[in-house]
Design a protein around this motif. Structure first.
Motif, PDB file in Angstrom:
ATOM      1  N   UNK A 137       5.243  98.220  36.359  1.00  6.84           N
ATOM      2  CA  UNK A 137       4.094  97.877  35.525  1.00  6.84           C
ATOM      3  C   UNK A 137       4.322  96.528  34.860  1.00  6.84           C
ATOM      4  N   UNK A 138       5.530  96.286  34.370  1.00  5.77           N
ATOM      5  CA  UNK A 138       5.811  95.015  33.704  1.00  5.77           C
ATOM      6  C   UNK A 138       5.703  93.845  34.682  1.00  5.77           C
ATOM      7  N   UNK A 139       6.158  94.049  35.911  1.00 13.01           N
ATOM      8  CA  UNK A 139       5.985  93.012  36.928  1.00 13.01           C
ATOM      9  C   UNK A 139       4.502  92.752  37.173  1.00 13.01           C
ATOM     10  N   UNK A 140       3.724  93.810  37.258  1.00  7.51           N
ATOM     11  CA  UNK A 140       2.289  93.662  37.488  1.00  7.51           C
ATOM     12  C   UNK A 140       1.625  92.920  36.329  1.00  7.51           C
TER      13      UNK A 140
ATOM     14  N   UNK B 169      10.328  86.982  29.894  1.00  9.13           N
ATOM     15  CA  UNK B 169      11.467  86.289  30.502  1.00  9.13           C
ATOM     16  C   UNK B 169      12.782  86.704  29.843  1.00  9.13           C
ATOM     17  N   UNK B 170      12.692  87.533  28.792  1.00 10.94           N
ATOM     18  CA  UNK B 170      13.903  88.131  28.205  1.00 10.94           C
ATOM     19  C   UNK B 170      14.128  89.550  28.722  1.00 10.94           C
ATOM     20  N   UNK B 171      13.278  89.998  29.636  1.00 13.23           N
ATOM     21  CA  UNK B 171      13.353  91.369  30.139  1.00 13.23           C
ATOM     22  C   UNK B 171      14.706  91.610  30.814  1.00 13.23           C
TER      23      UNK B 171
ATOM     24  N   UNK C 266      11.226  91.414  36.805  1.00 16.01           N
ATOM     25  CA  UNK C 266      10.281  91.125  35.730  1.00 16.01           C
ATOM     26  C   UNK C 266      10.451  89.688  35.266  1.00 16.01           C
ATOM     27  N   UNK C 267      11.700  89.283  35.068  1.00  9.31           N
ATOM     28  CA  UNK C 267      11.936  87.904  34.632  1.00  9.31           C
ATOM     29  C   UNK C 267      11.419  86.921  35.674  1.00  9.31           C
ATOM     30  N   UNK C 268      11.679  87.220  36.950  1.00  6.32           N
ATOM     31  CA  UNK C 268      11.222  86.331  38.011  1.00  6.32           C
ATOM     32  C   UNK C 268       9.702  86.218  38.020  1.00  6.32           C
ATOM     33  N   UNK C 269       9.012  87.345  37.867  1.00  7.55           N
ATOM     34  CA  UNK C 269       7.545  87.330  37.868  1.00  7.55           C
ATOM     35  C   UNK C 269       7.010  86.556  36.669  1.00  7.55           C
ATOM     36  N   UNK C 270       7.680  86.683  35.525  1.00  7.69           N
ATOM     37  CA  UNK C 270       7.229  85.970  34.329  1.00  7.69           C
ATOM     38  C   UNK C 270       7.363  84.465  34.509  1.00  7.69           C
ATOM     39  N   UNK C 271       8.480  84.020  35.056  1.00  9.11           N
ATOM     40  CA  UNK C 271       8.646  82.584  35.296  1.00  9.11           C
ATOM     41  C   UNK C 271       7.623  82.075  36.309  1.00  9.11           C
TER      42      UNK C 271
END
Length: 924
Positions: free
Chosen positions: A777-780, A814-816, A821-826
């Motif tokens: 979900x966080x990645x989405x 990006x602190x996940x 998740x971090x990769x998707x946020x960046x």
């Protein structure tokens, strides 16, 4: 009687050395050799026949089934299509290589002289065969493809790099310290023992087409090229490589009594189609797959059979064009076959039937496990073409993966140590054992017996008992194979092929026994496990040879998709080691202690083939027969309503199917109401139908009310389907969708995130960004934040230099703790803008241990200030991971207005990775 061939001594081996050894001179092997040579490698190409006319491509090709031509199709659409055709069990990274590199390969082949059909304006004449995309590119003159490729091999600059050894058949890949170092085989004309030491080995031996026995009984009358006896499958297995999807068989429609394809791919664009004996089209599945073959088999077995390829309705110019293609390119004997029966496409439609089973990655999904560079799980061993498990890869995919294998393998130089004596001795025994028993059973008799067992016990529909009997039979066949006799080198070749077929037969039986579900329609139809089981079996089934010599299995979860497909949501995770799979008890029927009991007789069921999601042993009720009869008359909704509320869930489920097929007014509200059905299968059917029809349904208030009501159902399948429908039909709002962010089910929360994106609900997504417990979900959400239009949280925009609403949420992500998740946020920052504080974080993240995060960080810097971004990205061009370098090139492309960025891109044009070089060159 002829004197048997002399057995050469082990020490008399003819040894050859090369950088890259290519085994198989067909489609993939030819391209692998050409590419490796173009990269500067000394290549040895071994072919057990003659490269000029070897492989499945030898007699030409009538068209390309998977041409993703810019402007006509999108790579992601094709990847999604193959994912659906393979019931979600797919490594999308490999399929995507074919999708993204296929067009360049078409152009490369065209530069060689291969001709593809074009229209009057010079554009590729891509035809739409599948309902969802245009991928079929005809080749009216495709009979000359192999001739053109052979011409390339014999160019002077290629002859200096590529040594071709025809009539040499490898039987084993040699390994040392866990990596491939060469191969061992023999000359199929002289019988000479041959060893090869190499830097890398590429297996390109084609499908296992000689597995099942054709209905004609002819050993070599197979659908696939009969010389493809599973050589590469067996060699990869004994070398320690993992194979995957071996339970997913290749089964094809073919012309009755003639083991050649009916060529619907060619005929359909001309207006041909498949019909039953009443002239009715019956195929519901979109892509040519196991599910389509299940429909095909059921129709053939029903009173509506036989099945035909209908051509008699076509105009003369179409029939003439088809005859030109089908009687010359595809199978030159086809015209002779029809003429011998006095048949003509103008007066007779072509009766179709079903082929024997085989193993083929190019047409289904069984083969050697490879990554997106054709690397197997054994270092320096590669696989390409029909042998490799790249689902529905076809001709273009074989060329693409041959190219990938050749490029990657070219980095290695020959192995310099001693070749493994024990492996050489074992191969020598395998090859020459039949010469020691020249009067033993001949190969044709032993092979016929073996393949008859395959038909009796392994061909679908499958059952645990029959598969267990198969394993007993294949174990006994070891003695028969060991006793085979031979007198000539040609007979030695055939005997070795029987050993390969036996290995493949055991793999097919054990893998089919291990997967305790039905999947892929007819390809893996288990009568004793008739339903698809995504909860336990949304996995690849990998097999390998254990250190003890046993066949062991691992269930490997499907990796997260590169291209989302609504029907499937893989989450990856650790593999599940299954170990050996043991046969069931089949020595005794029933138990010793009990007397036989008479079985209660049930009415026969029309159509015996079971499919996932159906109960083949349940008798057809009169109500069901009434409903099926009613479906022929395009009934209005009031006529179907009694069946939608019938006490029998089978009737209700079938009513949903009829409703979906006929779509009378009021279908949307009726399906929404059915999401509340008491039976889970009925609810699942209604959910699937809503997704299928959603874009055709009227967004009426009654439908909205039914979908909103479904959001409170206990079944998460119903809730997720309702959210998807509300989103697509624009019937929901922020408040309604936000309520589902707290749902207990992950899939529902993901559907809620997608719905919130559709209404640009940035505030709600930002609040949920770091709070959700599910990584998926966080990645989405991270990906969603890259696409929504931000609006103020609490009604006011943030002031000052700090990041805004979306940037604040992404800063948290990006602190996940999770890498993805971090990769998707960046990556989201690379679409939404990367302000200075976050750019500094992205710069630091280029040193993250996880390559996914480094890729994301490079992407983020594409929208950062060039003064900070360009120097950091230039350093990233030295990253050991090619995907990171590629992302850095893509990011530098955004900054190419600066001189430093252009200078960095210029250095990337010599990168060892072709993608990096191509992106850099394109940017400049």
């Amino acid at each position: 009687m002829d004197t048997p061939l002399r057995i050469p001594a082990l020490t008399d081996a003819e040894e050859v050395t090369c950088d890259v050894l290519v085994i198989g001179g067909g489609t993939a092997g030819t391209m692998a050799a050409l590419t490796a040579a173009e990269h500067g490698s000394d290549v040895l190409l071994l072919e057990k026949a003659h490269v000029r006319h070897s492989g499945a491509l030898a007699m030409g090709m009538d068209g390309v089934n998977n041409a993703v031509i810019p402007g006509r199709a999108e790579p992601d659409d094709y990847v999604a299509e193959i994912t659906r055709a393979n019931d979600g069990i797919v490594d999308q990274s490999t399929v995507r290589q074919t999708a993204t590199r296929g067009f360049a390969m078409v152009r490369r082949l065209e530069s060689y002289g291969v001709k593809f059909e074009k229209d009057e304006h010079g554009d590729y004449a891509v035809r739409q065969v599948h309902r969802s995309g245009s991928y079929v590119l005809p080749m009216p003159e495709g009979k000359d493809v192999k001739k053109v490729l052979y011409r390339q091999l014999r160019r002077r600059e290629m002859r200096e790099r590529i040594r071709i050894e025809n009539r040499v058949m490898p039987v084993r890949v040699l390994t040392m310290d866990g990596r491939a170092v060469g191969a061992v085989g023999f000359n199929t004309r002289t019988g000479a023992f041959v060893t090869v030491r190499a830097g890398a080995v590429i297996l390109a031996t084609g499908a296992c087409g000689r597995l099942g026995l054709p209905a004609s009984g002819y050993l070599y009358g197979t659908y696939e090229n009969p010389t493809n006896a599973g050589d590469g499958y067996a060699m990869a297995y004994h070398a320690g490589a993992e194979l995957t999807g071996i339970e997913c068989f290749q089964i094809n429609p073919l012309i009755k009594d003639y083991n050649g394809p009916a060529c619907a791919y060619v005929a359909n664009p001309f207006g041909g189609y498949q019909v039953n004996r009443h002239g009715e089209r019956f195929v519901d599945s979109d892509y040519w797959s196991g599910r389509m073959m299940a429909e095909f088999a059921a129709e053939v077995a029903s009173d509506r059979g036989p099945v035909y390829l209908k051509l008699s309705h076509l105009p003369e110019e179409s029939v003439s064009a088809l005859e030109s293609i089908l009687h010359s390119t595809e199978r030159p004997t086809r015209g002779t076959f029809h003429a011998g029966r006095g048949h003509d496409y103008r007066t007779h439609d072509v009766e179709m039937h079903i082929s024997e089973i085989g193993l083929c990655g190019g047409h289904s999904a069984s083969g050697v496990r490879v990554d997106d560079h054709a690397r197997t799980t054994v270092p320096r061993l590669y696989a390409a073409g029909d042998l490799a498990c790249v689902p529905h890869n076809y001709m273009i995919g074989a060329f693409v993966f041959g190219d990938l294998a050749g490029a990657d393998a070219s980095q290695y130089t020959p192995y310099e140590g001693e070749l493994p004596l024990d492996q050489l001795q074992a191969a020598h025994e395998l090859i020459y054992r039949p010469l020691g028993n020249p009067d033993g059973p001949p190969q044709p008799q032993v092979e016929y017996k073996l393949r008859r067992f395959v038909n009796d016990y392994v061909a679908p529909p499958k059952s645990g008992a029959r598969l267990s009997l198969a394993l007993e039979a294949f174990e006994r066949m070891r003695a028969d194979i060991a006793a085979m006799g031979a007198r000539t080198a040609h007979e030695l070749m055939r005997c070795a092929e029987v050993s390969f077929i036996r290995d493949c037969a055991e793999m097919a039986a054990r893998a089919s026994l291990a997967r305790t579900e039905s999947r892929w329609g007819l390809y893996h139809d288990r009568l004793d496990h008739p339903r698809r089981d995504d909860a336990s079996w949304f996995h690849h089934l990998d097999l390998r040879k254990s250190p003890t010599g046993a066949m062991e299995f691992t269930a490997r979860p499907v990796a997260p998709y590169l291209v989302p497909v609504d029907e499937f949501r893989p989450v990856g995770g650790p593999s599940r080691h299954l170990g050996e799979v043991h046969p069931e008890q089949v020595a005794i029927a029933g138990v010793r202690e009990a007397a036989p009991v008479a079985m209660r007789q049930e009415p026969a069921v029309t159509g015996t083939t079971s499919h996932p999601g159906t109960d083949a042993d349940v008798p057809v009720s009169p109500r069901l027969l009434e409903l099926l009869s009613l479906a022929e008359d395009e009934p209005p909704l009031p006529a179907l309503t009694p069946y939608l509320t019938d006490p029998d869930p089978t009737v209700r489920r079938t009513a949903v199917t009829v409703l979906t097929e006929t779509v009378p007014p009021g279908t949307g509200p009726a399906l929404a109401a059915t999401l509340a059905d008491t039976d889970a299968d009925v609810r699942a059917a209604a959910a699937a139908s809503l997704r299928e029809l959603v874009e055709t349904l009227a967004p009426e208030p009654a439908l909205r009310d039914g979908l909103v009501a479904a959001l409170s159902q206990t079944d998460p399948v119903a809730r997720a389907a309702a959210l998807d429908a509300l989103r697509v039909l624009r019937l929901g709002d922020t408040g309604l969708f936000a309520n589902s962010l707290s749902d207990s089910d992950t899939a529902v929360r993901i559907a809620a995130v997608r719905a919130l994106v559709s209404v640009d609900a940035a505030a709600e997504l930002a609040r949920a960004a770091t709070a959700d417990p599910s990584r998926e979900v966080r990645v989405t959400i991270a990906k969603a934040l890259a696409t929504v239009t931000a609006r103020p949280l609490g009604g006011t925009l943030p002031t000052g230099p700090g990041p805004g609403l979306v940037h604040s949420a992404l800063a948290g992500l990006i602190d996940d703790p999770d890498v993805l998740v971090r990769a998707a946020a960046y990556e989201a920052l690379g679409m939404n803008g990367c302000p200075a504080p976050l750019a500094a974080r992205a710069q630091a993240a280029l040193s993250d241990p996880a390559w996914q995060v480094r890729v994301g960080a490079a992407t983020a810097l594409s929208l950062a200030d060039p003064g900070l971004a360009v120097p950091a990205l230039a350093k990233a061009l030295a990253d050991p991971n090619a995907d990171v370098r590629k992302a850095a090139v893509a990011a530098l492309t955004r900054h190419r207005a600066t001189e430093d960025a252009r200078a960095a891109l210029a250095t990337a044009t010599t990168d060892p990775d072709a993608d990096v070089r191509a992106f850099a060159a394109r940017a400049l």
